[in-house]
Write a protein that holds these residues in place. Structure first.
Motif, PDB file in Angstrom:
ATOM      1  N   ALA A  71      80.116 -12.136 -14.229  1.00  0.00           N
ATOM      2  CA  ALA A  71      79.320 -12.182 -13.070  1.00  0.00           C
ATOM      3  C   ALA A  71      78.489 -11.228 -12.675  1.00  0.00           C
ATOM      4  N   SER A  72      78.015 -10.400 -13.748  1.00  0.00           N
ATOM      5  CA  SER A  72      76.856  -9.529 -13.595  1.00  0.00           C
ATOM      6  C   SER A  72      75.509 -10.250 -13.064  1.00  0.00           C
ATOM      7  N   PRO A  73      74.705  -9.390 -12.387  1.00  0.00           N
ATOM      8  CA  PRO A  73      73.436 -10.189 -12.282  1.00  0.00           C
ATOM      9  C   PRO A  73      72.730 -10.837 -13.473  1.00  0.00           C
ATOM     10  N   ASP A  74      73.054 -10.112 -14.792  1.00  0.00           N
ATOM     11  CA  ASP A  74      72.330 -10.454 -15.816  1.00  0.00           C
ATOM     12  C   ASP A  74      72.867 -11.428 -16.517  1.00  0.00           C
ATOM     13  N   ALA A  75      74.336 -11.679 -16.193  1.00  0.00           N
ATOM     14  CA  ALA A  75      75.020 -12.832 -16.555  1.00  0.00           C
ATOM     15  C   ALA A  75      74.791 -14.184 -15.861  1.00  0.00           C
ATOM     16  N   HIS A  76      74.559 -13.859 -14.635  1.00  0.00           N
ATOM     17  CA  HIS A  76      74.288 -14.975 -13.577  1.00  0.00           C
ATOM     18  C   HIS A  76      72.693 -15.495 -14.046  1.00  0.00           C
ATOM     19  N   ALA A  77      71.890 -14.528 -14.452  1.00  0.00           N
ATOM     20  CA  ALA A  77      70.397 -14.788 -14.879  1.00  0.00           C
ATOM     21  C   ALA A  77      70.445 -15.497 -16.033  1.00  0.00           C
ATOM     22  N   GLU A  78      71.434 -15.560 -16.891  1.00  0.00           N
ATOM     23  CA  GLU A  78      71.344 -16.110 -18.129  1.00  0.00           C
ATOM     24  C   GLU A  78      71.767 -17.732 -18.054  1.00  0.00           C
ATOM     25  N   THR A  79      72.491 -17.942 -16.952  1.00  0.00           N
ATOM     26  CA  THR A  79      72.924 -19.252 -16.770  1.00  0.00           C
ATOM     27  C   THR A  79      71.881 -19.925 -15.970  1.00  0.00           C
ATOM     28  N   VAL A  80      71.098 -19.066 -15.242  1.00  0.00           N
ATOM     29  CA  VAL A  80      70.097 -19.669 -14.367  1.00  0.00           C
ATOM     30  C   VAL A  80      68.931 -20.222 -15.312  1.00  0.00           C
ATOM     31  N   ALA A  81      68.769 -19.035 -16.166  1.00  0.00           N
ATOM     32  CA  ALA A  81      67.881 -19.590 -17.352  1.00  0.00           C
ATOM     33  C   ALA A  81      68.026 -20.776 -18.193  1.00  0.00           C
ATOM     34  N   ALA A  82      69.309 -20.821 -18.397  1.00  0.00           N
ATOM     35  CA  ALA A  82      69.912 -22.054 -19.097  1.00  0.00           C
ATOM     36  C   ALA A  82      69.309 -23.370 -18.277  1.00  0.00           C
ATOM     37  N   VAL A  83      69.687 -23.321 -16.836  1.00  0.00           N
ATOM     38  CA  VAL A  83      69.150 -24.428 -16.174  1.00  0.00           C
ATOM     39  C   VAL A  83      67.812 -24.757 -16.043  1.00  0.00           C
ATOM     40  N   LEU A  84      66.752 -23.626 -16.091  1.00  0.00           N
ATOM     41  CA  LEU A  84      65.470 -23.776 -15.984  1.00  0.00           C
ATOM     42  C   LEU A  84      65.171 -24.412 -17.352  1.00  0.00           C
ATOM     43  N   ASP A  85      65.584 -23.976 -18.580  1.00  0.00           N
ATOM     44  CA  ASP A  85      65.227 -24.510 -19.615  1.00  0.00           C
ATOM     45  C   ASP A  85      65.641 -25.878 -19.931  1.00  0.00           C
ATOM     46  N   HIS A  86      66.747 -26.433 -19.409  1.00  0.00           N
ATOM     47  CA  HIS A  86      67.121 -27.556 -19.480  1.00  0.00           C
ATOM     48  C   HIS A  86      66.223 -28.561 -18.737  1.00  0.00           C
ATOM     49  N   LEU A  87      65.684 -27.980 -17.524  1.00  0.00           N
ATOM     50  CA  LEU A  87      64.852 -28.841 -16.760  1.00  0.00           C
ATOM     51  C   LEU A  87      63.410 -28.942 -17.270  1.00  0.00           C
ATOM     52  N   GLY A  88      63.209 -27.944 -18.313  1.00  0.00           N
ATOM     53  CA  GLY A  88      61.776 -27.739 -18.770  1.00  0.00           C
ATOM     54  C   GLY A  88      60.803 -27.200 -17.949  1.00  0.00           C
ATOM     55  N   LEU A  89      61.459 -26.227 -17.144  1.00  0.00           N
ATOM     56  CA  LEU A  89      60.327 -25.392 -16.274  1.00  0.00           C
ATOM     57  C   LEU A  89      60.243 -24.123 -16.797  1.00  0.00           C
ATOM     58  N   SER A  90      59.077 -23.493 -16.257  1.00  0.00           N
ATOM     59  CA  SER A  90      58.473 -22.410 -16.737  1.00  0.00           C
ATOM     60  C   SER A  90      57.610 -22.012 -15.366  1.00  0.00           C
ATOM     61  N   HIS A  91      57.486 -20.336 -15.138  1.00  0.00           N
ATOM     62  CA  HIS A  91      56.447 -19.884 -14.233  1.00  0.00           C
ATOM     63  C   HIS A  91      56.771 -20.406 -12.932  1.00  0.00           C
ATOM     64  N   VAL A  92      58.254 -20.646 -12.671  1.00  0.00           N
ATOM     65  CA  VAL A  92      58.160 -21.108 -11.244  1.00  0.00           C
ATOM     66  C   VAL A  92      58.227 -19.984 -10.299  1.00  0.00           C
ATOM     67  N   ASP A  93      58.036 -20.731  -8.938  1.00  0.00           N
ATOM     68  CA  ASP A  93      58.361 -19.756  -7.816  1.00  0.00           C
ATOM     69  C   ASP A  93      59.843 -19.617  -7.654  1.00  0.00           C
ATOM     70  N   LEU A  94      60.327 -18.662  -7.394  1.00  0.00           N
ATOM     71  CA  LEU A  94      61.602 -18.167  -7.491  1.00  0.00           C
ATOM     72  C   LEU A  94      62.174 -17.523  -5.877  1.00  0.00           C
ATOM     73  N   PHE A  95      62.828 -18.036  -5.022  1.00  0.00           N
ATOM     74  CA  PHE A  95      63.224 -17.361  -3.928  1.00  0.00           C
ATOM     75  C   PHE A  95      64.722 -16.897  -4.023  1.00  0.00           C
ATOM     76  N   GLY A  96      65.099 -15.715  -4.146  1.00  0.00           N
ATOM     77  CA  GLY A  96      66.462 -15.182  -4.190  1.00  0.00           C
ATOM     78  C   GLY A  96      66.859 -14.411  -2.889  1.00  0.00           C
ATOM     79  N   HIS A  97      67.809 -15.037  -2.191  1.00  0.00           N
ATOM     80  CA  HIS A  97      68.195 -14.288  -1.063  1.00  0.00           C
ATOM     81  C   HIS A  97      69.401 -13.141  -1.285  1.00  0.00           C
ATOM     82  N   SER A  98      69.477 -12.192  -0.764  1.00  0.00           N
ATOM     83  CA  SER A  98      70.421 -11.224  -1.063  1.00  0.00           C
ATOM     84  C   SER A  98      70.730 -10.867  -2.376  1.00  0.00           C
ATOM     85  N   MET A  99      72.106 -11.445  -2.768  1.00  0.00           N
ATOM     86  CA  MET A  99      72.498 -11.212  -4.270  1.00  0.00           C
ATOM     87  C   MET A  99      71.429 -11.850  -5.048  1.00  0.00           C
TER      88      MET A  99
END
Length: 273
Positions: A71-99
């Motif tokens: 549950a480090s920020p890097d570990a969460h980033a890796e799983t979010v990346a998996a979602v975006l890869d699965h969706l075929g997205l790149s260069h998205v607008d990303l809004f992150g609130h707080s954590m």
């Protein structure tokens, strides 16, 4: 609701999508279900041309809580990346609130192909955590899991029963969180690696940092890990913007005040694919 199996953790990460159009990935705060923080924003008519992708971290919301996930920020980033890869997205607008802002920074650093523009809403950019993450992580993991989490939740529950709407919100969203991941999320913010802020400052993508007027350094007496000096941000090409009549909760505090500022943030296309 959508789901993706992550073999490395034998777990499903889940997300909701609202609307259609240009993708906007939304990452929530500490152990929050994404829908709880972003639903009002995602359904606002001002953003009807946007496809909101609201991701629940592993260990939060409706996603699974694997035991081996750090549950480090890097570990969460890796799983979010998996979602975006699965969706075929790149260069998205990303809004992150707080954590979510911290996770968004980690994602843009690890996978610059995925993030076209980064909007951080009072996310930690230096270690030390915010007041709440320090409270969660302060006594150590064993203490939090052996009474600390239950004490925290019972406090919110009692206030909610007495009619405190804010306490009721936090009791509702955090009572579904995995306690071990909750602790690790907070600890990850408190112990951000040295150099994290400098790497954020050195990015070349468009970046906006959002402050709530009530939590802005001018209102609180000075910068903190999640409210850095606006002049420091400007010197590194990051645009600071302040939302009136809100604190750290931003869109939850006052959606009507948040929307015009967020419209301004999104006015320039990032060319998301």
């Amino acid at each position: 609701m959508h789901a993706l199996y992550i073999p490395a953790h034998d777990a499903f990460i889940r997300w909701h999508e609202v609307g259609s159009g240009t993708p906007l990935v939304c990452l929530p705060g500490l152990s929050m279900p994404a829908m709880a923080g972003f639903l009002g924003l995602a359904t606002a008519p001002e953003f009807a041309d946007r496809r909101f992708i609201l991701i629940d971290y592993l260990g939060s919301g409706v996603s699974d809580a694997p035991k081996d996930f750090d549950a480090s920020p890097d570990a969460h980033a890796e799983t979010v990346a998996a979602v975006l890869d699965h969706l075929g997205l790149s260069h998205v607008d990303l809004f992150g609130h707080s954590m979510g802002g911290t996770v968004g920074i980690a994602l843009a650093l690890a996978r610059p192909d995925l993030v076209g523009r980064l909007i951080v809403g009072e996310g930690n950019v230096t270690n030390g955590g915010g007041a709440f993450s320090l409270r969660v992580a302060g006594d150590g993991k064993d203490a939090f899991l052996n009474g600390g989490y239950d004490l925290l939740m019972s406090g919110y529950r009692e206030k909610a029963m007495a009619g405190d709407a804010r306490a009721g919100f936090f009791y509702s969203v955090w009572s579904t969180a995995d306690p071990a991941t909750f602790y690790s999320n907070a600890a990850g913010l408190v112990t951000l690696p040295v150099g994290f802020a400098e790497a954020y400052f050195a990015m070349s993508i468009p970046r906006v940092f959002l402050y709530g007027a009530y939590s802005h350094p001018d209102a609180t007496g000075g910068p903190s890990p999640d409210t850095p000096d606006p002049d420091l941000l400007r010197r590194h090409g990051i645009t600071p913007m302040t939302i009136p009549d809100v604190g750290h909760g931003m869109m939850r505090d006052n959606l009507a005040s948040f929307i015009p500022v967020f419209q301004e943030v999104l006015a320039v296309s990032s060319g998301a694919s």
